[in-house]
Write a protein that holds these residues in place. Structure first.
Motif, short mmCIF file in Angstrom:
data_model
loop_
_atom_site.label_atom_id
_atom_site.label_comp_id
_atom_site.label_asym_id
_atom_site.label_seq_id
_atom_site.Cartn_x
_atom_site.Cartn_y
_atom_site.Cartn_z
N SER A 1 1.04 7.52 9.33
CA SER A 1 2.00 8.30 10.09
C SER A 1 3.21 7.43 10.41
CB SER A 1 1.36 8.80 11.38
OG SER A 1 1.04 7.71 12.22
N GLY A 2 4.33 8.05 10.63
CA GLY A 2 5.51 7.28 10.99
C GLY A 2 6.61 7.37 9.95
N ARG A 3 7.82 7.20 10.38
CA ARG A 3 8.97 7.40 9.52
C ARG A 3 9.23 6.25 8.58
NH1 ARG A 3 13.53 8.82 13.71
NH2 ARG A 3 14.77 8.89 11.80
N THR A 4 8.57 5.13 8.80
CA THR A 4 8.85 3.95 7.99
C THR A 4 7.86 3.75 6.87
OG1 THR A 4 7.62 2.66 9.63
CG2 THR A 4 10.01 2.71 9.86
N PHE A 5 7.08 4.77 6.55
CA PHE A 5 6.05 4.63 5.52
C PHE A 5 6.63 4.12 4.22
CE2 PHE A 5 2.44 5.35 2.95
CZ PHE A 5 2.85 5.99 1.80
N SER A 6 7.77 4.65 3.80
CA SER A 6 8.28 4.34 2.47
C SER A 6 8.67 2.87 2.33
CB SER A 6 9.49 5.23 2.15
OG SER A 6 10.52 4.99 3.08
N SER A 7 8.96 2.21 3.43
CA SER A 7 9.40 0.82 3.33
C SER A 7 8.27 -0.18 3.54
CB SER A 7 10.49 0.55 4.35
OG SER A 7 10.00 0.70 5.67
N TYR A 8 7.14 0.26 4.06
CA TYR A 8 6.05 -0.66 4.38
C TYR A 8 5.25 -1.06 3.16
CZ TYR A 8 6.24 -0.32 9.49
OH TYR A 8 6.60 -0.41 10.81
N THR A 9 4.77 -2.28 3.16
CA THR A 9 3.68 -2.67 2.28
C THR A 9 2.38 -2.12 2.87
OG1 THR A 9 4.78 -4.69 1.55
CG2 THR A 9 2.38 -4.61 1.33
N VAL A 10 1.58 -1.50 2.04
CA VAL A 10 0.27 -0.99 2.46
C VAL A 10 -0.80 -1.67 1.62
CG1 VAL A 10 -1.21 1.03 2.76
CG2 VAL A 10 1.26 1.22 3.15
N ALA A 11 -1.84 -2.11 2.27
CA ALA A 11 -2.89 -2.87 1.59
C ALA A 11 -4.26 -2.35 1.94
CB ALA A 11 -2.79 -4.34 1.95
N TRP A 12 -5.20 -2.69 1.09
CA TRP A 12 -6.61 -2.46 1.36
C TRP A 12 -7.30 -3.82 1.47
CZ3 TRP A 12 -8.77 2.17 2.50
CH2 TRP A 12 -8.07 3.32 2.15
N PHE A 13 -8.12 -3.96 2.49
CA PHE A 13 -9.01 -5.11 2.66
C PHE A 13 -10.43 -4.57 2.78
CE2 PHE A 13 -6.06 -8.61 3.42
CZ PHE A 13 -4.88 -7.92 3.65
N ARG A 14 -11.38 -5.46 2.61
CA ARG A 14 -12.77 -5.05 2.80
C ARG A 14 -13.54 -6.15 3.49
NH1 ARG A 14 -14.77 -4.93 -3.56
NH2 ARG A 14 -14.84 -7.20 -3.90
N GLN A 15 -14.56 -5.74 4.19
CA GLN A 15 -15.39 -6.70 4.92
C GLN A 15 -16.85 -6.31 4.80
OE1 GLN A 15 -14.22 -7.33 9.01
NE2 GLN A 15 -15.17 -9.34 9.03
N ALA A 16 -17.61 -7.20 4.18
CA ALA A 16 -19.06 -7.02 4.07
C ALA A 16 -19.74 -7.70 5.25
CB ALA A 16 -19.54 -7.62 2.75
#
Length: 124
Positions: A24-39
């Motif tokens: 959510s939020g107006r700055t989505f297009s400029s953000y880096t988005v990542a996936w992390f995982r934790q076992a």
């Protein structure tokens, strides 16, 4: 900014899952988005990231050639397509977002916004 991750579940080895992260939020297009995982008992590990504004993608060595990260700007959503899943992929998967540059894209500390996590379990 809020992140909502979904799509986890139980799958057999060799199977596929697609995770979604709605930002959510107006700055989505400029953000880096990542996936992390934790076992359990392990540190949070980098899986993949995608830069904003049509920028490049990055992958952790253990998922390269099996996972694909993509984003759909119209839906403020980032996807993680996971193929050829292995039992060692079992973890809670988190999405994260922020103004992150290439050199720090794999570091959890670089991200200021986090989703709640979704469990992925791969049976052998």
């Amino acid at each position: 900014v809020q992140l909502q991750a979904s799509g986890g579940g139980l799958v057999q080895a060799g199977g596929s899952l697609r995770l979604s992260c709605v930002v959510s939020g107006r700055t989505f297009s400029s953000y880096t988005v990542a996936w992390f995982r934790q076992a359990p008992g392990k540190e949070r590990a980098f899986v993949a990231a995608i830069r904003g504004s049509g920028g490049p993608t990055y992958y952790g060595n253990s998922v390269k050639d099996r996972f694909t990260i993509s984003r759909e700007y119209a839906k403020n959503t980032v996807y993680l397509q996971m193929n050829s899943l292995k039992p060692e992929d079992t973890a809670v998967y988190y999405c994260a977002a922020g103004n992150v540059i290439t050199s720090t894209a794999a570091r959890p500390q670089a991200y200021i916004y986090w989703g709640q996590g979704t469990q992925v379990t791969v049976s052998s």
